[in-house]
Design a protein around this motif. Structure first.
Motif, mmCIF file in Angstrom:
data_model
loop_
_atom_site.group_PDB
_atom_site.id
_atom_site.type_symbol
_atom_site.label_atom_id
_atom_site.label_comp_id
_atom_site.label_asym_id
_atom_site.label_seq_id
_atom_site.Cartn_x
_atom_site.Cartn_y
_atom_site.Cartn_z
ATOM 1 N N SER A 1 43.054 43.169 30.894
ATOM 2 C CA SER A 1 42.441 44.071 29.998
ATOM 3 C C SER A 1 42.237 43.342 28.551
ATOM 4 C CB SER A 1 43.296 45.405 29.338
ATOM 5 O OG SER A 1 44.455 44.715 28.706
ATOM 6 N N GLY A 2 41.318 43.619 27.789
ATOM 7 C CA GLY A 2 41.264 43.025 26.449
ATOM 8 C C GLY A 2 42.731 42.836 25.840
ATOM 9 N N SER A 3 43.311 43.941 25.847
ATOM 10 C CA SER A 3 44.747 43.848 25.285
ATOM 11 C C SER A 3 45.713 42.719 25.900
ATOM 12 C CB SER A 3 45.319 45.278 25.247
ATOM 13 O OG SER A 3 44.708 46.320 24.836
ATOM 14 N N THR B 1 35.662 45.069 29.154
ATOM 15 C CA THR B 1 35.537 46.684 29.452
ATOM 16 C C THR B 1 34.425 47.132 28.786
ATOM 17 O OG1 THR B 1 38.171 46.744 29.130
ATOM 18 C CG2 THR B 1 36.557 48.901 29.037
ATOM 19 N N LYS B 2 34.066 46.603 27.679
ATOM 20 C CA LYS B 2 32.758 46.879 26.934
ATOM 21 C C LYS B 2 31.434 46.242 27.255
ATOM 22 C CE LYS B 2 36.526 48.844 25.040
ATOM 23 N NZ LYS B 2 36.958 48.345 23.945
ATOM 24 N N SER C 1 37.030 42.117 25.094
ATOM 25 C CA SER C 1 37.437 43.451 26.042
ATOM 26 C C SER C 1 36.204 43.471 27.029
ATOM 27 C CB SER C 1 37.661 44.667 25.330
ATOM 28 O OG SER C 1 37.582 45.601 26.239
ATOM 29 N N MET D 1 38.844 45.232 31.493
ATOM 30 C CA MET D 1 39.090 43.616 31.737
ATOM 31 C C MET D 1 39.229 43.001 30.475
ATOM 32 S SD MET D 1 37.193 40.957 34.325
ATOM 33 C CE MET D 1 37.229 41.944 35.873
ATOM 34 N N LEU E 1 32.902 51.883 24.219
ATOM 35 C CA LEU E 1 31.689 51.532 23.727
ATOM 36 C C LEU E 1 31.053 50.320 24.674
ATOM 37 C CD1 LEU E 1 31.810 48.383 21.986
ATOM 38 C CD2 LEU E 1 33.867 49.890 21.160
ATOM 39 N N TYR F 1 40.692 45.868 15.700
ATOM 40 C CA TYR F 1 40.911 47.000 16.899
ATOM 41 C C TYR F 1 42.139 47.636 16.736
ATOM 42 C CZ TYR F 1 41.038 48.917 21.512
ATOM 43 O OH TYR F 1 41.315 49.675 22.665
ATOM 44 N N ASP G 1 37.501 37.947 17.997
ATOM 45 C CA ASP G 1 37.390 38.734 18.894
ATOM 46 C C ASP G 1 35.690 39.296 19.034
ATOM 47 O OD1 ASP G 1 36.944 41.429 20.249
ATOM 48 O OD2 ASP G 1 38.938 42.068 19.693
ATOM 49 N N GLU H 1 37.615 39.612 13.699
ATOM 50 C CA GLU H 1 36.629 40.645 14.155
ATOM 51 C C GLU H 1 35.377 40.694 13.391
ATOM 52 O OE1 GLU H 1 39.347 43.600 16.330
ATOM 53 O OE2 GLU H 1 37.626 44.882 15.900
ATOM 54 N N THR I 1 33.956 41.491 21.182
ATOM 55 C CA THR I 1 33.710 42.380 21.860
ATOM 56 C C THR I 1 32.436 42.969 21.372
ATOM 57 O OG1 THR I 1 35.874 42.752 22.321
ATOM 58 C CG2 THR I 1 34.424 44.676 22.701
ATOM 59 N N PHE I 2 32.122 43.622 20.031
ATOM 60 C CA PHE I 2 31.242 44.446 19.673
ATOM 61 C C PHE I 2 29.800 43.609 19.750
ATOM 62 C CE2 PHE I 2 32.527 48.208 16.720
ATOM 63 C CZ PHE I 2 33.670 48.664 17.688
HETATM 64 C C1 LIG Z 1 38.543 47.745 23.562
HETATM 65 C C2 LIG Z 1 38.755 46.665 22.470
HETATM 66 C C3 LIG Z 1 39.711 45.994 22.773
HETATM 67 C C4 LIG Z 1 40.857 46.287 23.683
HETATM 68 O O1 LIG Z 1 40.393 46.002 24.972
HETATM 69 P P1 LIG Z 1 40.947 46.765 26.343
HETATM 70 O O2 LIG Z 1 40.136 46.248 27.499
HETATM 71 O O3 LIG Z 1 40.590 48.160 25.924
HETATM 72 O O4 LIG Z 1 42.315 46.418 26.306
HETATM 73 C C5 LIG Z 1 40.035 44.729 21.795
HETATM 74 N N1 LIG Z 1 39.003 44.800 20.970
HETATM 75 C C6 LIG Z 1 37.921 45.349 20.738
HETATM 76 C C7 LIG Z 1 37.124 45.057 19.448
HETATM 77 C C8 LIG Z 1 37.906 46.373 21.452
HETATM 78 O O5 LIG Z 1 36.698 47.262 21.331
#
Ligand SMILES: *Cc1c(COP(=O)(O)O)cnc(C)c1O
Length: 416
Positions: free
Chosen positions: A93-95, A213-214, A211, A224, A345, A118, A189, A160, A191-192
Motif C-alpha cells: 500500500s502507499g502507507s 491505489t490512486k 499511493s 498498492m 481518488l 495525507y 508524495d 506533499e 500521489t495527487f
Molecule cells: C491514499 C494516499 C496515501 C496512502 O495510500 P494507501 O495506498 O491508501 O495506503 C498516501 N498519500 C496520499 C496523498 C494518498 O492519497
C-alpha cells in the motif's frame, strides 16, 4: 516484413530511454514479450517459489516471490521510467511505502513535514514513528521556515504537493536546495498528480512516493504503493526493508497495476481537463464561496504549477466551499448523479466527499480550519467522463442543495 532489432516495439528489454515520450514509455517500459511464447502481454506469474539447478543456483532470476517476482519487477521498471528514476520498489500500500521509508531512519532521527499531509501519513508520523524514536516537526509553510527547523539530527523532509484537500503547492526545488545544503533528504508524495503531471526527482527530490491505489492503477481495484529514487544507497537500504518487512504487493495486483499504468497519460489528461472545466464553472457560480484548484489563474500558487507541472496542468483533484454551510455541503454530495459519494481518488469514475466528515474527520476542528478544511468544503476527484456532463451535474446539485437550504431557512443562509 522484418522489424530492425533496435526498433522500439521489438527489442526486449524496453529500457527507459529519454528518446521516448511519456506515452511510449507507459506502454512499453518494463513490458517485454514473453520469451518462451511471444505473448505480447506478460503472463501472471503466481508461483511463490522458483526451481533451482543446484543449491543456490536458481534456473532464472527468481527464488522466492516475496523477495522478487516477474510481475512486480516489470511494474517497478515501468514506474521508474515514468518518474525518471533508476529504481522503484512496490509495496502492499502507499502507507507501507511510507512506513518503510520511516523505518530506514535510525532511532533519534528528526523529520520535517508539511502540516497538511495525507491523514494516514500524519497518523504514522505522530503515533508510530514516535514509538521508534523518530520525531516529526510539522510546518504549514515549509519553503519559508525549513532552515529554522533543521537540526543536526534532521534526516528527512516530507512534502506533499498539492496538499489534501486544499490543493496548496510547495516549490520542491526551493525546499530541496535548503535541505541539501544541510545533507537532508527530500521525499515527495506525488500521489495527487501522478508522474504524468509532475516528476519530483527532476526538481531535486531524492525519493518520490505514490499511493498506486490512486492514479497509477487508476481503476479503483488495487491497493498498492511505490517509492522511486536514483541513489544506490537508498536502493540497498529500502530493498532490504521491502524484503525484511515483507509488505509487498501480490503478483496479480502488480499485473493489474501495470495494466493500469499503460493508460496513465490518457486518463490523467482527461481528469485534469474535466477538473478545469468544473473548477471554472464553480468559480462563476453564485452558490460557491471559494474554489481551490491549481489549474486556475486565481490559485495563489499558480506560478509553481506553471513551473512544476506538465503544461501547467492542475490535475484531477479540486475542492470548493459551498454557500449554506455543512448542511448544503452534505446535500450536494448526495444530489450529484454522476459523482459517487466515496473516499479515495484517482480512478476513472468521478467521486465527491466531505473532508470534515470523512477523510479529515479525525483532525480537531480548530486544527482543521486553520489549514482551510471548513465544514462547507467539498472535495472532488474528477474521473474520465465527459466534461459537459460533469459540469451539468455539479450545477444541478449546487442549485438544488443551496435552494433547499434557503427555502428551509436552515443554517442562517440568506439566499444570496
Ligand atoms: C491514499 C494516499 C496515501 C496512502 O495510500 P494507501 O495506498 O491508501 O495506503 C498516501 N498519500 C496520499 C496523498 C494518498 O492519497
Amino acid at each position: 516484413m522484418t522489424v530492425p532489432a533496435e526498433h522500439p516495439l521489438q527489442t526486449p528489454p524496453r529500457a527507459p530511454s529519454p528518446l521516448y515520450g511519456f506515452g511510449t514509455l507507459a506502454v512499453h517500459a518494463g513490458a517485454p514479450h514473453d520469451p518462451t511464447t511471444g505473448a505480447v502481454i506478460e503472463p501472471i506469474s503466481l508461483s511463490t517459489t522458483f526451481a533451482q539447478h543446484g543449491v543456490g543456483k536458481p534456473v532464472g532470476a527468481y527464488e522466492y516471490s516475496r523477495s522478487a517476482n516477474p510481475n512486480r519487477d516489470n511494474f517497478e521498471q515501468a514506474v521508474a521510467a515514468l518518474e525518471h528514476a533508476k529504481h522503484a520498489l512496490a509495496f502492499a500500500s502507499g502507507s507501507a511505502a511510507t512506513a518503510t521509508i520511516l523505518q530506514s531512519l535510525a532511532s533519534g532521527s528528526h523529520v520535517i513535514s508539511v502540516s497538511d499531509v495525507y491523514g494516514g501519513t500524519h497518523r504514522y508520523f505522530t503515533q508510530v514513528a514516535k514509538a521508534h524514536g523518530v520525531k516529526v516537526t510539522f510546518t504549514p509553510q515549509i519553503e519559508v521556515d525549513i532552515a529554522e527547523h533543521i537540526t543536526d539530527s534532521t534526516k528527512l523532509v516530507w512534502i506533499e504537493s498539492p496538499s489534501n484537500p486544499t490543493l496548496r503547492l510547495v516549490d520542491i526545488r526551493a525546499v530541496a536546495t535548503a535541505a541539501h545544503a544541510r545533507g537532508v533528504l527530500v521525499v515527495v508524495d506525488n500521489t495527487f498528480l501522478s508522474p504524468y503531471i509532475q516528476n519530483p526527482l527532476d526538481h531535486g527530490a531524492d525519493i518520490v512516493v505514490h499511493s498506486v491505489t490512486k492514479y497509477i492503477n487508476g481503476h479503483s481495484d488495487v491497493v498498492m504503493g511505490l517509492a522511486a529514487f536514483n541513489s544506490e544507497d537508498l536502493k540497498a537500504r529500502l530493498s532490504f526493508l521491502q524484503n525484511a518487512g515483507g509488505a509487498v504487493p501480490s503478483a496479480f495486483d502488480s499485473w493489474l497495476a501495470h495494466r493500469g499504468v499503460k493508460t496513465l497519460h490518457l486518463r490523467v489528461r482527461q481528469s485534469s481537463n474535466n477538473a478545469l472545466a468544473v473548477a471554472k464553472a464553480l468559480e462563476t457560480s453564485p452558490y460557491v464561496v471559494a474554489v481551490n484548484y491549481p489549474g486556475l489563474d486565481s490559485h495563489p500558487h499558480r506560478h509553481i504549477a506553471i513551473k512544476q507541472h506538465r503544461e501547467g496542468m492542475g490535475g484531477g483533484m479540486l475542492s470548493f466551499r459551498i454557500k449554506g454551510g455543512r448542511i448544503a455541503a452534505e446535500r450536494f454530495c448526495q444530489l450529484t448523479k454522476i459523482y459517487t459519494l466515496a473516499e479515495s481518488l484517482g480512478g476513472i469514475e468521478s467521486l465527491v466527499e466531505l473532508p470534515s466528515g470523512m477523510t479529515h474527520a479525525g483532525i480537531p476542528k480548530d486544527q482543521r480550519e486553520a489549514v482551510g478544511v471548513f465544514d462547507d468544503l467539498v472535495r472532488i476527484s474528477s474521473g474520465i467522463e465527459e466534461a459537459e456532463d460533469l459540469v451539468r451535474d455539479v450545477e444541478q446539485a449546487l442549485a438544488r442543495a443551496v435552494s433547499e437550504i434557503s427555502s428551509n431557512g436552515v443554517n442562517g443562509y440568506s439566499g444570496n
